[in-house]
Structures are given as structure tokens and as C-alpha cells.
Write an enzyme that holds these catalytic residues in place. Sequence first.
Site, mmCIF file in Angstrom:
data_model
loop_
_atom_site.group_PDB
_atom_site.id
_atom_site.type_symbol
_atom_site.label_atom_id
_atom_site.label_comp_id
_atom_site.label_asym_id
_atom_site.label_seq_id
_atom_site.Cartn_x
_atom_site.Cartn_y
_atom_site.Cartn_z
ATOM 1 N N CYS A 33 0.856 -1.177 0.000
ATOM 2 C CA CYS A 33 0.000 0.000 0.000
ATOM 3 C C CYS A 33 0.897 1.235 0.000
ATOM 4 O O CYS A 33 2.086 1.148 0.293
ATOM 5 C CB CYS A 33 -0.873 0.054 1.248
ATOM 6 S SG CYS A 33 -2.032 -1.314 1.399
ATOM 7 N N GLY A 51 -0.511 0.485 -4.777
ATOM 8 C CA GLY A 51 -1.813 -0.101 -4.496
ATOM 9 C C GLY A 51 -2.837 0.451 -5.449
ATOM 10 O O GLY A 51 -3.004 1.662 -5.543
ATOM 11 N N ASN A 88 0.622 0.794 5.724
ATOM 12 C CA ASN A 88 1.380 0.067 4.714
ATOM 13 C C ASN A 88 2.172 -1.012 5.434
ATOM 14 O O ASN A 88 2.926 -0.723 6.360
ATOM 15 C CB ASN A 88 2.326 1.040 3.993
ATOM 16 C CG ASN A 88 3.292 0.348 3.047
ATOM 17 O OD1 ASN A 88 4.353 0.875 2.755
ATOM 18 N ND2 ASN A 88 2.940 -0.818 2.557
ATOM 19 N N GLY A 89 2.030 -2.242 4.963
ATOM 20 C CA GLY A 89 2.707 -3.370 5.610
ATOM 21 C C GLY A 89 1.680 -4.389 6.041
ATOM 22 O O GLY A 89 0.501 -4.298 5.694
ATOM 23 N N TYR A 130 11.834 -3.986 -7.078
ATOM 24 C CA TYR A 130 10.585 -3.896 -7.829
ATOM 25 C C TYR A 130 9.573 -2.920 -7.252
ATOM 26 O O TYR A 130 8.889 -2.217 -7.987
ATOM 27 C CB TYR A 130 9.952 -5.295 -7.884
ATOM 28 C CG TYR A 130 8.587 -5.339 -8.519
ATOM 29 C CD1 TYR A 130 8.448 -5.335 -9.902
ATOM 30 C CD2 TYR A 130 7.437 -5.387 -7.737
ATOM 31 C CE1 TYR A 130 7.193 -5.374 -10.488
ATOM 32 C CE2 TYR A 130 6.177 -5.430 -8.313
ATOM 33 C CZ TYR A 130 6.072 -5.423 -9.686
ATOM 34 O OH TYR A 130 4.840 -5.458 -10.266
#
Length: 530
Positions: A29, A56, A131-132, A284
Site C-alpha cells: 500500500c 496499491g 502500509n505493511g 521492484y
Amino acid sequence: MVTDPSDPGNTDAAAPADPTEQDTPREECGVFGVWAPGEEVAKLTFYGLFALQHRGQEAAGISVGDGSQVLVYKDLGLVSQVFDEQVLASLRGGVAVGHTRYSTTGGGTWENAQPTFRTTAQGSGLALGHNGNLVNTAELRDRVVAEGADVVSTNTSSPANGCDSATTDSDLVCALLATHAVDKGIEQAALELLPTLRGAYSMVFSDESTLYAARDPYGVRPLVLGRLERGWVVASETAALDIVGASFVREIEPGELLAIDSAGLRSARFANPTPKGCIFEYVYLARPDTTIAGRSVHSTRVDIGRRLAAEYPAEADLVIPVPESGTPAAIGYAQESGISYGNGLVKNAYVGRTFIEPSQTIRQLGIRLKLNPLREVIRGKRLVVVDDSIVRGNTQRALVRMLREAGALEVHVRIASPPVRWPCYYGIDFASRAELIANGLDMDGVRRSIGADSLGYISLDSLIAASEQPRNRVCAACFDGEYPIPVPEEDRLGKYVLEDPGEGAESAAAGPAETVLPSGYGAEDAVGRP
Ligand code: SF4
């Protein structure tokens, strides 16, 4: 209070138009927060999220605090699909939290979009973006149930977990924070709650007037602080600071909680830092124009390509990237090897989540929805094709076949990451362990499976060297299986730990290695995926 004008009835997860997209690691995210009274904080957040769209693409949301209330607007879709001028104009205030979501816990439904929201018993609002991925989600769910913490929620789902409405790890944290804030205020509640969370979290949250940002003690996911002329910004990546004209100040430290309001910026440590930054961000996940831990992502990728050429040279006429994420490594490979560099594949830049269910006929097109070969460039050439990673192998198999049909004499595949053999529990959605091609086959087996003339993956040592991070400060668990944060068995269910797994159960099971080797143009990537 919360106002959510978007339509919660739309609970269908968007269908990908490109099935081969599901053969790549899926970003977690993106989070963004701004404290800048007097500025158009919703618009700043919109542009920040726009810069983080790659992290995301299932849902987007913005909350705004105006000193007396918190408004949240969120919906499924890309940032530009969810927000327009009118919506942004209605979100007025001095503090904002934004989120772009790809589901790592909880499915891709409206209820799971963020910022997640709760009100405290006093009626104060709390909006949170995460995020995570946490690895003690089951334990947190039990706490929420035991404490009756699932106070006022905007969620409408009824998951089969005995917990009133929380369907994501982020939602559980928001519920606990709102409950504990009643006696002690949000800041103190956060300082006590955050050390009890296990896993990866870069979080941004706010009430009516204060912006908070916190990063787990391992600093698995990035989170940075930036300065506006009249305010502050926090964001997942430095590229998002650039786009709103904020200057980079510093990274938010692992184990640090920041609070920003009219009293200024306060920093507190809630845990000793044990840095284990995700090495895959360099390969990436992050934008190439982002800097992580002082190292440019683009430079890292070019260096990976150089090292890859030294480790796995090839007799070839042309180096081509699989755009976009393979491009810097291909440039590095060409530089080091002396082989010409060229573009042999054209990417459809607008392939994303279109909300259009692809028909079976369209699915058969597979990789061609995303990539098309430049035949005049490829014909008669011995190619080195550089890609960022191989997950299930279907995309590369389709790619090699497509390049041969376009006239390539030889196809030598070079991969800018080591073989992915283990799932990620910290916020990246690879395939299940059973689906990871490198988990069931050695390198020559993978080469034969994808039909390449030769195959080379960068070594883990070289990847880490290219990132310029000390070995003991990175997570590389998806490559070496050494998880820096222990993962309880019940949390190994993956993204559906809080939900009836339904179709997701198949990919959530981390069962013994079995190699799935379908053939075709990558169309089969859609089979069995959540
Ligand atoms: Fe990153 Fe892999 Fe570690 Fe997940 S397991 S945090 S993708 S390095």
C-alpha cells in the site's frame, strides 16, 4: 463524525484485465499524510497518492480533519477514478491522511479500503492508513473482542470471525487505538499500543487536528518526512514528497512515533530499532526515482544489472528490458556486457485495474494485453531479456514464446532478483509457496520450464551489495527464508486471516512444494488466484 459519500454497496473486487499481472509480486500500500493548515491538504494528498499509485491500485481514500471533525472519502479504484474536483473541494481542513490499497490482509472490498475510521467514546474521530502487514493479527482480533474495542465503525461487513466489523489488521489497530485513547489521548495510547504490534507497519493517522506517523521497529516498509513551506508531509516514498514540492527531511526511524500539530513536531521512541528494510523495495516495489536509506532505487537497479552481467554473461546481440521495472537493470547489463541495448517490447502504459471483467477470449490474450513485441527489432537476434523477478513463471514462459514467434533466434533470460522461494508475511503478496516456481525447481528446471536458452538470477550477495545496505539491516526472507519477525502459525493464513477465506484459501495455504506448470500465453495465471 465521519461522512462517507462513496457507495459501500460496490463490494466486488475489481477484476484485472491482464491476468499475467497476477504473476508478479503485488505491492502492498502507499500512505501519505500532510499537516498544513491554510493549504489545500486534500489536493496535496491526492497528488501524493497519485505518486504512490504503483503501491496499491484496488482502492484509494483520503481523510481530512478540520479541527472539529474528521471526514473520510474512499472507494474502490485508482486515485484518479475515486477523486474528482468536486470531491476534493468538499474535503476541507488542515490535516489529511491518504492511502492507496492493495489488499495484504483482507480482501479487495470497499469495507477494507483505507483510511479506516473509528470514533472514540467522546466522539472524537480517528482515521488511519497502513502500509505493511501485521503478523499477530489473530491475537489483535482476540484483544479487540475481549476489550469490546470495536467501537463505532463505518464498516458494514459481517466477517465470520466473531469480531464485529474489523476485517483488516489496520482496522483492528484503529479500533484499539480509539478505545485506548479515551483515557490517555491518542499519542499516549499509540505509544503503548505500537510496541504490542508485530510485523511490518508504516502508519499514518490523524484526529481532527494532529497528524501522526509511526514505523515498526524493523523499518520493513519505508516512511519519510518532508517539509512544506507551511507544513509537514509524511509519505511512503521520497518521490511523493517531490511531487507535492516538499523537501526531504529524513526517514522516520524504525520504532519512532511522530506527532505534528500547532505545537510543532514531536518525536518519541516506542521501541529500540532493529532495522530490517525490505530488499525487494529496491528490486521492484519502489519507484525508481525514490531514495531508500540514502540509496537511489534507480542506481541500485542499474548496479544490479551490471553485477548480473558479471555473474551471468551471455553471447547475444541485444539486451532488452521487460518494461518498466526491468529497464534499469537491462541498462546496467548492457553497460557491463558491452551488448547493445534496445527496446524490444512495448508496454501498454494504461493496463491496470479497469473494473471490466475480461471475457475468456480476452483472457486468452494473456501477456499481449500488457506487452507487444517490436518484431523488426527482435527478428534474427540473440536476445538477453532482463526482468525484475520470476514468481510463478507463467509470464516469462509466455514472454519467451512470444519473442521466439516474433523471430528471436535465442532468448537468454536474466533476472534482477534471486529466486523467490518463500512467501512474504510483511505486506507483499507473492503467490503461495506451492505456486512459486523456484520453490519446486532448480535453476535449470526453471529454465526448461520457461523455455529459455539460458537463465541467470542475481545472487543475494550481489543484490544486497547493489543496495549498499549492510547485510544485517535488510529483510531478504522471500529469498532465504530467514524471517526477521517470527510469524505465528495462525497468521500464516495470509491476507484472509480475518475473513472467510473462500477462494483465497487455495493460495493462502503454505503447503509443500508442488510445481504448477501450465502452458500458454500466461492466461492461466488467473486460475486459482484470489
Ligand atoms: Fe521484502 Fe521479501 Fe522481506 Fe517481504 S519477505 S519484506 S518482500 S524482502
